[in-house]
Design a protein around this motif. Structure first.
Motif, PDB file in Angstrom:
ATOM      1  N   THR A  68      47.874  42.740  42.384  1.00 20.03           N
ATOM      2  CA  THR A  68      48.801  42.068  43.293  1.00 20.03           C
ATOM      3  C   THR A  68      48.018  41.237  44.295  1.00 20.03           C
ATOM      4  OG1 THR A  68      50.402  43.876  43.110  1.00 20.03           O
ATOM      5  CG2 THR A  68      50.654  42.386  44.970  1.00 20.03           C
ATOM      6  N   ILE A  69      48.399  39.976  44.412  1.00 22.03           N
ATOM      7  CA  ILE A  69      47.769  39.074  45.375  1.00 22.03           C
ATOM      8  C   ILE A  69      48.695  38.894  46.562  1.00 22.03           C
ATOM      9  CG2 ILE A  69      46.925  36.731  45.788  1.00 22.03           C
ATOM     10  CD1 ILE A  69      46.218  36.554  42.840  1.00 22.03           C
ATOM     11  N   SER A  70      48.115  38.945  47.754  1.00 23.97           N
ATOM     12  CA  SER A  70      48.884  38.706  48.971  1.00 23.97           C
ATOM     13  C   SER A  70      48.011  37.958  49.959  1.00 23.97           C
ATOM     14  CB  SER A  70      49.387  40.016  49.572  1.00 23.97           C
ATOM     15  OG  SER A  70      48.302  40.850  49.923  1.00 23.97           O
ATOM     16  N   ARG A  71      48.642  37.404  50.984  1.00 29.63           N
ATOM     17  CA  ARG A  71      47.904  36.646  51.979  1.00 29.63           C
ATOM     18  C   ARG A  71      48.436  36.962  53.362  1.00 29.63           C
ATOM     19  NH1 ARG A  71      46.943  29.997  51.991  1.00 29.63           N
ATOM     20  NH2 ARG A  71      46.149  29.865  54.112  1.00 29.63           N
ATOM     21  N   ASP A  72      47.524  37.169  54.282  1.00 30.77           N
ATOM     22  CA  ASP A  72      47.855  37.359  55.695  1.00 30.77           C
ATOM     23  C   ASP A  72      47.503  36.054  56.395  1.00 30.77           C
ATOM     24  OD1 ASP A  72      47.851  37.910  58.438  1.00 30.77           O
ATOM     25  OD2 ASP A  72      47.305  40.007  58.102  1.00 30.77           O
ATOM     26  N   ASN A  73      48.514  35.253  56.686  1.00 36.14           N
ATOM     27  CA  ASN A  73      48.251  33.944  57.291  1.00 36.14           C
ATOM     28  C   ASN A  73      47.664  34.060  58.697  1.00 36.14           C
ATOM     29  OD1 ASN A  73      49.130  32.370  55.085  1.00 36.14           O
ATOM     30  ND2 ASN A  73      51.257  32.644  55.700  1.00 36.14           N
ATOM     31  N   ALA A  74      48.078  35.070  59.430  1.00 40.64           N
ATOM     32  CA  ALA A  74      47.580  35.239  60.797  1.00 40.64           C
ATOM     33  C   ALA A  74      46.079  35.535  60.801  1.00 40.64           C
ATOM     34  CB  ALA A  74      48.338  36.357  61.497  1.00 40.64           C
ATOM     35  N   ASN A  76      44.132  34.719  58.141  1.00 41.15           N
ATOM     36  CA  ASN A  76      43.500  33.808  57.175  1.00 41.15           C
ATOM     37  C   ASN A  76      42.751  34.588  56.097  1.00 41.15           C
ATOM     38  OD1 ASN A  76      44.278  31.277  58.322  1.00 41.15           O
ATOM     39  ND2 ASN A  76      42.771  31.613  59.941  1.00 41.15           N
ATOM     40  N   THR A  77      43.412  35.609  55.577  1.00 41.15           N
ATOM     41  CA  THR A  77      42.778  36.482  54.600  1.00 41.15           C
ATOM     42  C   THR A  77      43.648  36.612  53.351  1.00 41.15           C
ATOM     43  OG1 THR A  77      41.666  37.737  56.331  1.00 41.15           O
ATOM     44  CG2 THR A  77      41.840  38.776  54.171  1.00 41.15           C
ATOM     45  N   LEU A  78      43.008  36.499  52.216  1.00 38.14           N
ATOM     46  CA  LEU A  78      43.659  36.691  50.924  1.00 38.14           C
ATOM     47  C   LEU A  78      43.227  38.055  50.387  1.00 38.14           C
ATOM     48  CD1 LEU A  78      45.349  35.081  48.702  1.00 38.14           C
ATOM     49  CD2 LEU A  78      43.125  34.715  47.596  1.00 38.14           C
ATOM     50  N   TYR A  79      44.168  38.773  49.791  1.00 38.88           N
ATOM     51  CA  TYR A  79      43.870  40.091  49.263  1.00 38.88           C
ATOM     52  C   TYR A  79      44.125  40.144  47.756  1.00 38.88           C
ATOM     53  CZ  TYR A  79      44.062  41.506  54.154  1.00 38.88           C
ATOM     54  OH  TYR A  79      43.838  41.607  55.496  1.00 38.88           O
ATOM     55  N   LEU A  80      43.402  41.025  47.103  1.00 41.21           N
ATOM     56  CA  LEU A  80      43.649  41.321  45.694  1.00 41.21           C
ATOM     57  C   LEU A  80      43.678  42.840  45.561  1.00 41.21           C
ATOM     58  CD1 LEU A  80      43.992  40.358  42.762  1.00 41.21           C
ATOM     59  CD2 LEU A  80      41.499  40.541  42.507  1.00 41.21           C
ATOM     60  N   GLN A  81      44.886  43.382  45.422  1.00 37.95           N
ATOM     61  CA  GLN A  81      45.050  44.815  45.217  1.00 37.95           C
ATOM     62  C   GLN A  81      45.004  45.083  43.726  1.00 37.95           C
ATOM     63  OE1 GLN A  81      45.511  47.465  47.546  1.00 37.95           O
ATOM     64  NE2 GLN A  81      45.146  48.645  45.679  1.00 37.95           N
ATOM     65  N   MET A  82      44.053  45.883  43.311  1.00 38.73           N
ATOM     66  CA  MET A  82      43.860  46.169  41.893  1.00 38.73           C
ATOM     67  C   MET A  82      44.125  47.645  41.634  1.00 38.73           C
ATOM     68  SD  MET A  82      40.356  43.973  41.205  1.00 38.73           S
ATOM     69  CE  MET A  82      39.367  45.001  42.283  1.00 38.73           C
ATOM     70  N   SER A  83      44.953  47.934  40.645  1.00 36.41           N
ATOM     71  CA  SER A  83      45.243  49.315  40.291  1.00 36.41           C
ATOM     72  C   SER A  83      45.150  49.465  38.776  1.00 36.41           C
ATOM     73  CB  SER A  83      46.624  49.713  40.796  1.00 36.41           C
ATOM     74  OG  SER A  83      47.620  48.879  40.244  1.00 36.41           O
ATOM     75  N   SER A  84      45.171  50.710  38.327  1.00 33.06           N
ATOM     76  CA  SER A  84      45.026  51.016  36.891  1.00 33.06           C
ATOM     77  C   SER A  84      43.840  50.250  36.303  1.00 33.06           C
ATOM     78  CB  SER A  84      46.312  50.652  36.145  1.00 33.06           C
ATOM     79  OG  SER A  84      47.418  51.365  36.656  1.00 33.06           O
ATOM     80  N   LEU A  85      42.739  50.307  37.009  1.00 35.18           N
ATOM     81  CA  LEU A  85      41.573  49.523  36.606  1.00 35.18           C
ATOM     82  C   LEU A  85      40.997  50.007  35.279  1.00 35.18           C
ATOM     83  CD1 LEU A  85      39.982  49.045  40.100  1.00 35.18           C
ATOM     84  CD2 LEU A  85      40.535  47.204  38.519  1.00 35.18           C
ATOM     85  N   LYS A  86      40.493  49.037  34.502  1.00 34.83           N
ATOM     86  CA  LYS A  86      39.911  49.299  33.196  1.00 34.83           C
ATOM     87  C   LYS A  86      38.456  48.846  33.188  1.00 34.83           C
ATOM     88  CE  LYS A  86      44.364  48.009  31.144  1.00 34.83           C
ATOM     89  NZ  LYS A  86      45.043  47.111  30.173  1.00 34.83           N
ATOM     90  N   PRO A  87      37.644  49.391  32.308  1.00 33.53           N
ATOM     91  CA  PRO A  87      36.245  48.933  32.239  1.00 33.53           C
ATOM     92  C   PRO A  87      36.129  47.421  32.031  1.00 33.53           C
ATOM     93  CG  PRO A  87      36.500  50.964  31.009  1.00 33.53           C
ATOM     94  CD  PRO A  87      37.882  50.547  31.442  1.00 33.53           C
ATOM     95  N   GLU A  88      37.078  46.831  31.332  1.00 38.85           N
ATOM     96  CA  GLU A  88      37.026  45.386  31.095  1.00 38.85           C
ATOM     97  C   GLU A  88      37.355  44.567  32.340  1.00 38.85           C
ATOM     98  OE1 GLU A  88      38.702  47.668  29.299  1.00 38.85           O
ATOM     99  OE2 GLU A  88      40.645  46.883  28.604  1.00 38.85           O
ATOM    100  N   ASP A  89      37.743  45.224  33.432  1.00 40.24           N
ATOM    101  CA  ASP A  89      37.938  44.523  34.702  1.00 40.24           C
ATOM    102  C   ASP A  89      36.622  44.360  35.461  1.00 40.24           C
ATOM    103  OD1 ASP A  89      40.974  46.383  35.098  1.00 40.24           O
ATOM    104  OD2 ASP A  89      40.790  44.269  34.521  1.00 40.24           O
ATOM    105  N   THR A  90      35.562  44.940  34.935  1.00 40.46           N
ATOM    106  CA  THR A  90      34.256  44.840  35.573  1.00 40.46           C
ATOM    107  C   THR A  90      33.782  43.400  35.631  1.00 40.46           C
ATOM    108  OG1 THR A  90      33.572  47.063  34.928  1.00 40.46           O
ATOM    109  CG2 THR A  90      31.818  45.476  35.330  1.00 40.46           C
ATOM    110  N   GLY A  91      33.209  43.025  36.774  1.00 36.84           N
ATOM    111  CA  GLY A  91      32.676  41.684  36.922  1.00 36.84           C
ATOM    112  C   GLY A  91      32.505  41.323  38.377  1.00 36.84           C
ATOM    113  N   VAL A  92      32.043  40.123  38.608  1.00 38.26           N
ATOM    114  CA  VAL A  92      31.959  39.588  39.965  1.00 38.26           C
ATOM    115  C   VAL A  92      33.254  38.829  40.235  1.00 38.26           C
ATOM    116  CG1 VAL A  92      30.710  38.095  41.555  1.00 38.26           C
ATOM    117  CG2 VAL A  92      29.462  39.395  39.808  1.00 38.26           C
TER     118      VAL A  92
END
Length: 116
Positions: A68-74, A76-92
């Protein structure tokens, strides 16, 4: 110019969760769209998802329903909430900002490793 700094990466077990942050500074009012990309070892950088507004968010099929991607405009921050992570999600994971008045910007990246 927009500067981006990611944080929140780390090592997590399969099935776990992690939240990444991307703090923007500089010409933040000129940002039209922000996005997350990722790059696994030996692979090309791939798009994860984009945020243009609260009603305009898109995800890659590989992460839809888990991230889930969200943004806090106040803040100036973007978030990426990651759940049910899999080994193939590994990376930079990289933050990206498309500006209406300056060149596009990339953050330095944060490492996410999903492993038991």
């Amino acid at each position: 110019q927009v500067q981006l700094v990611e944080s929140g990466g780390g090592l997590v077990q399969p099935g776990g969760s992690l939240r990444l942050s991307c703090a923007a500074s500089g010409s933040t009012l000129s940002i039209a769209t922000m996005a997350w990309y990722r790059q696994a070892p030996g692979k090309a950088r791939e798009w994860v998802g984009s945020f243009t507004s609260d009603t305009s968010i898109a995800y890659a099929n590989s992460v839809k329903g888990r991230f889930t991607i969200s943004r806090d405009n106040a803040e100036n921050t973007l978030y990426l909430q990651m759940s049910s992570l899999k080994p193939e999600d590994t990376g930079v994971y990289y933050c990206y900002a498309l500006s209406t008045s300056t060149a596009a910007s990339w953050g330095q990246g944060t490492q996410v490793t999903v492993s038991s």
